[in-house]
Design a protein around this motif. Structure first.
Motif, PDB file in Angstrom:
ATOM      1  N   ASN A   1      55.374  44.098  53.279  1.00  0.00           N
ATOM      2  CA  ASN A   1      55.196  43.161  54.395  1.00  0.00           C
ATOM      3  C   ASN A   1      56.299  42.105  54.383  1.00  0.00           C
ATOM      4  O   ASN A   1      56.780  41.699  53.329  1.00  0.00           O
ATOM      5  CB  ASN A   1      53.812  42.516  54.376  1.00  0.00           C
ATOM      6  CG  ASN A   1      53.513  41.839  53.073  1.00  0.00           C
ATOM      7  OD1 ASN A   1      53.669  42.460  52.022  1.00  0.00           O
ATOM      8  ND2 ASN A   1      53.123  40.600  53.107  1.00  0.00           N
ATOM      9  N   LYS A   2      56.669  41.677  55.593  1.00  0.00           N
ATOM     10  CA  LYS A   2      57.843  40.835  55.802  1.00  0.00           C
ATOM     11  C   LYS A   2      57.940  39.607  54.904  1.00  0.00           C
ATOM     12  O   LYS A   2      58.983  39.303  54.368  1.00  0.00           O
ATOM     13  CB  LYS A   2      57.881  40.369  57.252  1.00  0.00           C
ATOM     14  CG  LYS A   2      58.896  41.126  58.080  1.00  0.00           C
ATOM     15  CD  LYS A   2      58.946  40.576  59.484  1.00  0.00           C
ATOM     16  CE  LYS A   2      59.687  41.565  60.390  1.00  0.00           C
ATOM     17  NZ  LYS A   2      59.306  41.461  61.777  1.00  0.00           N
ATOM     18  N   VAL A   3      56.854  38.892  54.788  1.00  0.00           N
ATOM     19  CA  VAL A   3      56.939  37.594  54.127  1.00  0.00           C
ATOM     20  C   VAL A   3      56.608  37.647  52.643  1.00  0.00           C
ATOM     21  O   VAL A   3      56.613  36.617  51.981  1.00  0.00           O
ATOM     22  CB  VAL A   3      56.015  36.581  54.822  1.00  0.00           C
ATOM     23  CG1 VAL A   3      56.677  36.053  56.066  1.00  0.00           C
ATOM     24  CG2 VAL A   3      54.686  37.213  55.149  1.00  0.00           C
ATOM     25  N   GLY A   4      56.340  38.845  52.134  1.00  0.00           N
ATOM     26  CA  GLY A   4      55.992  38.929  50.724  1.00  0.00           C
ATOM     27  C   GLY A   4      54.595  38.408  50.464  1.00  0.00           C
ATOM     28  O   GLY A   4      53.754  38.359  51.361  1.00  0.00           O
TER      29      GLY A   4
ATOM     30  N   ALA B   1      46.455  50.102  47.438  1.00  0.00           N
ATOM     31  CA  ALA B   1      46.276  50.395  48.865  1.00  0.00           C
ATOM     32  C   ALA B   1      46.609  49.173  49.713  1.00  0.00           C
ATOM     33  O   ALA B   1      47.264  49.270  50.747  1.00  0.00           O
ATOM     34  CB  ALA B   1      44.840  50.855  49.121  1.00  0.00           C
ATOM     35  N   LEU B   2      46.161  48.027  49.228  1.00  0.00           N
ATOM     36  CA  LEU B   2      46.396  46.771  49.950  1.00  0.00           C
ATOM     37  C   LEU B   2      47.892  46.481  50.077  1.00  0.00           C
ATOM     38  O   LEU B   2      48.388  46.111  51.146  1.00  0.00           O
ATOM     39  CB  LEU B   2      45.697  45.639  49.183  1.00  0.00           C
ATOM     40  CG  LEU B   2      45.333  44.365  49.923  1.00  0.00           C
ATOM     41  CD1 LEU B   2      44.485  44.655  51.144  1.00  0.00           C
ATOM     42  CD2 LEU B   2      44.572  43.431  48.972  1.00  0.00           C
ATOM     43  N   VAL B   3      48.619  46.660  48.971  1.00  0.00           N
ATOM     44  CA  VAL B   3      50.060  46.403  48.983  1.00  0.00           C
ATOM     45  C   VAL B   3      50.775  47.427  49.867  1.00  0.00           C
ATOM     46  O   VAL B   3      51.627  47.072  50.689  1.00  0.00           O
ATOM     47  CB  VAL B   3      50.638  46.431  47.552  1.00  0.00           C
ATOM     48  CG1 VAL B   3      52.153  46.218  47.591  1.00  0.00           C
ATOM     49  CG2 VAL B   3      49.986  45.354  46.695  1.00  0.00           C
ATOM     50  N   HIS B   4      50.390  48.700  49.726  1.00  0.00           N
ATOM     51  CA  HIS B   4      51.018  49.758  50.539  1.00  0.00           C
ATOM     52  C   HIS B   4      50.813  49.513  52.032  1.00  0.00           C
ATOM     53  O   HIS B   4      51.678  49.777  52.842  1.00  0.00           O
ATOM     54  CB  HIS B   4      50.442  51.131  50.154  1.00  0.00           C
ATOM     55  CG  HIS B   4      51.003  51.641  48.867  1.00  0.00           C
ATOM     56  ND1 HIS B   4      50.229  52.298  47.933  1.00  0.00           N
ATOM     57  CD2 HIS B   4      52.247  51.559  48.338  1.00  0.00           C
ATOM     58  CE1 HIS B   4      50.988  52.609  46.888  1.00  0.00           C
ATOM     59  NE2 HIS B   4      52.211  52.168  47.106  1.00  0.00           N
ATOM     60  N   ASP B   5      49.647  49.004  52.375  1.00  0.00           N
ATOM     61  CA  ASP B   5      49.330  48.728  53.787  1.00  0.00           C
ATOM     62  C   ASP B   5      49.956  47.432  54.272  1.00  0.00           C
ATOM     63  O   ASP B   5      49.708  47.010  55.409  1.00  0.00           O
ATOM     64  CB  ASP B   5      47.813  48.641  53.992  1.00  0.00           C
ATOM     65  CG  ASP B   5      47.149  49.994  53.799  1.00  0.00           C
ATOM     66  OD1 ASP B   5      47.884  50.985  53.741  1.00  0.00           O
ATOM     67  OD2 ASP B   5      45.906  50.044  53.703  1.00  0.00           O
ATOM     68  N   GLY B   6      50.724  46.776  53.420  1.00  0.00           N
ATOM     69  CA  GLY B   6      51.331  45.506  53.819  1.00  0.00           C
ATOM     70  C   GLY B   6      50.286  44.466  54.156  1.00  0.00           C
ATOM     71  O   GLY B   6      50.491  43.614  55.001  1.00  0.00           O
TER      72      GLY B   6
ATOM     73  N   PRO C   1      58.596  37.932  46.808  1.00  0.00           N
ATOM     74  CA  PRO C   1      59.205  38.165  48.121  1.00  0.00           C
ATOM     75  C   PRO C   1      59.068  39.630  48.570  1.00  0.00           C
ATOM     76  O   PRO C   1      58.730  40.499  47.762  1.00  0.00           O
ATOM     77  CB  PRO C   1      60.671  37.830  47.878  1.00  0.00           C
ATOM     78  CG  PRO C   1      60.894  38.197  46.440  1.00  0.00           C
ATOM     79  CD  PRO C   1      59.581  37.992  45.722  1.00  0.00           C
ATOM     80  N   GLN C   2      59.392  39.879  49.855  1.00  0.00           N
ATOM     81  CA  GLN C   2      59.422  41.251  50.350  1.00  0.00           C
ATOM     82  C   GLN C   2      60.411  42.050  49.513  1.00  0.00           C
ATOM     83  O   GLN C   2      61.471  41.546  49.152  1.00  0.00           O
ATOM     84  CB  GLN C   2      59.867  41.274  51.816  1.00  0.00           C
ATOM     85  CG  GLN C   2      59.855  42.684  52.400  1.00  0.00           C
ATOM     86  CD  GLN C   2      60.481  42.731  53.794  1.00  0.00           C
ATOM     87  OE1 GLN C   2      61.350  41.931  54.124  1.00  0.00           O
ATOM     88  NE2 GLN C   2      60.031  43.659  54.604  1.00  0.00           N
ATOM     89  N   GLY C   3      60.037  43.284  49.207  1.00  0.00           N
ATOM     90  CA  GLY C   3      60.915  44.134  48.424  1.00  0.00           C
ATOM     91  C   GLY C   3      60.664  44.046  46.932  1.00  0.00           C
ATOM     92  O   GLY C   3      61.141  44.879  46.161  1.00  0.00           O
ATOM     93  N   ALA C   4      59.922  43.041  46.505  1.00  0.00           N
ATOM     94  CA  ALA C   4      59.608  42.900  45.084  1.00  0.00           C
ATOM     95  C   ALA C   4      58.624  43.990  44.668  1.00  0.00           C
ATOM     96  O   ALA C   4      57.828  44.472  45.475  1.00  0.00           O
ATOM     97  CB  ALA C   4      59.003  41.528  44.812  1.00  0.00           C
ATOM     98  N   THR C   5      58.727  44.382  43.412  1.00  0.00           N
ATOM     99  CA  THR C   5      57.762  45.340  42.884  1.00  0.00           C
ATOM    100  C   THR C   5      56.651  44.573  42.198  1.00  0.00           C
ATOM    101  O   THR C   5      56.905  43.763  41.313  1.00  0.00           O
ATOM    102  CB  THR C   5      58.432  46.291  41.868  1.00  0.00           C
ATOM    103  OG1 THR C   5      59.474  46.983  42.540  1.00  0.00           O
ATOM    104  CG2 THR C   5      57.433  47.289  41.321  1.00  0.00           C
TER     105      THR C   5
END
Lengths: 104, 133
Positions: free
Chosen positions: A24-27, A95-100, A72-76
């Motif tokens: 998701n955009k804003v992390g 699932a929550l993270v994958h769904d942004g 941030p966005q892109g962080a693992t």
């Protein structure tokens, strides 16, 4: 783990770990942090998250601590869970993270 | 507020500005959902900036939960008037209302998040106060 839970803990005493990339955009800002902690609180398992595989680990059930991670966005996001419902908890977190967090 | 869960700690937002109080309540509703009893109050009895004990008592009544009520306040009078309102509650209720030492907007969102997970009043207060920890 306390002795009273020893029989159950026998199977789950080794923490489960997994990771997912924040899409998701804003992390992990305010709203996703709230969603994440709300989801984490549904499980009895201890759930922690970190930006690196070796920590430092943050209690995923604490909204203030999760927001302070400022992922941030892109962080693992790395998760570490331990407890009777750990497997389900880990699946729900991923699932929550994958769904942004429902906002992608 | 009818969909709020009676098991969850209620949240009361008290600001000198009714706009801030209402806006903070909007943030709670949108970010946390409607599972938490929630009420806000702001402004003095003449509609100016300030707080009033009667308004705070009414908000506590609206957000009342058997699990207790956490009150988030902004400055000075909001805190003292909230404490006065708590003093005026019936004795059996007084012990179940706490004024949190936390920023009003952030504290309200965090307290409601904690409450939505079914946490106790003490845990809700502790979590909101983590902002100053």
């Amino acid at each position: 783990m306390h002795d009273a839970h020893a029989s159950r803990a026998g199977e789950t005493s080794v923490p489960l770990t997994a990771s997912a990339v924040l899409v998701n955009k804003v992390g992990l800002h305010a709203r996703p942090s709230v969603k994440l902690t709300q989801c984490a609180k549904k499980f009895v398992a201890k759930i922690e998250l970190a930006l690196a595989e070796d920590g430092p680990w943050t209690d995923a059930k604490s909204p203030v601590k999760v927001m302070r991670v400022k992922a941030p966005q892109g962080a693992t996001l790395h998760f570490r869970v331990a407890g009777a419902d750990g497997e389900a908890a880990l699946a729900a977190m991923l699932a929550l993270v994958h769904d942004g967090f429902g906002e992608v | 507020m009818s969909s709020a869960n009676a098991r969850n700690v209620g949240i009361v937002i008290v600001s000198h500005s009714p706009k801030i109080a209402e806006g903070a309540a909007d943030m709670v509703r949108q970010m946390v959902g409607s599972a938490v009893p929630l009420a806000w109050t702001g402004g003095d009895v003449d509609g100016g900036l300030g707080t009033n004990v009667a308004g705070i008592l009414e908000a506590i009544e609206t957000a009342w939960s058997p699990a207790g009520v956490a009150v988030l306040v902004d400055l000075g009078g909001a805190e003292t008037n909230s404490e006065m309102a708590v003093e005026m509650l019936a004795e059996d209720r007084r012990a179940r209302v706490v004024v949190c030492n936390a920023p009003v907007v952030e504290g309200a969102v965090i307290a409601a998040t904690e409450s939505s997970g079914g946490s106790s009043l003490a845990a809700v207060k502790r979590s909101a106060e983590e902002f100053y920890a």
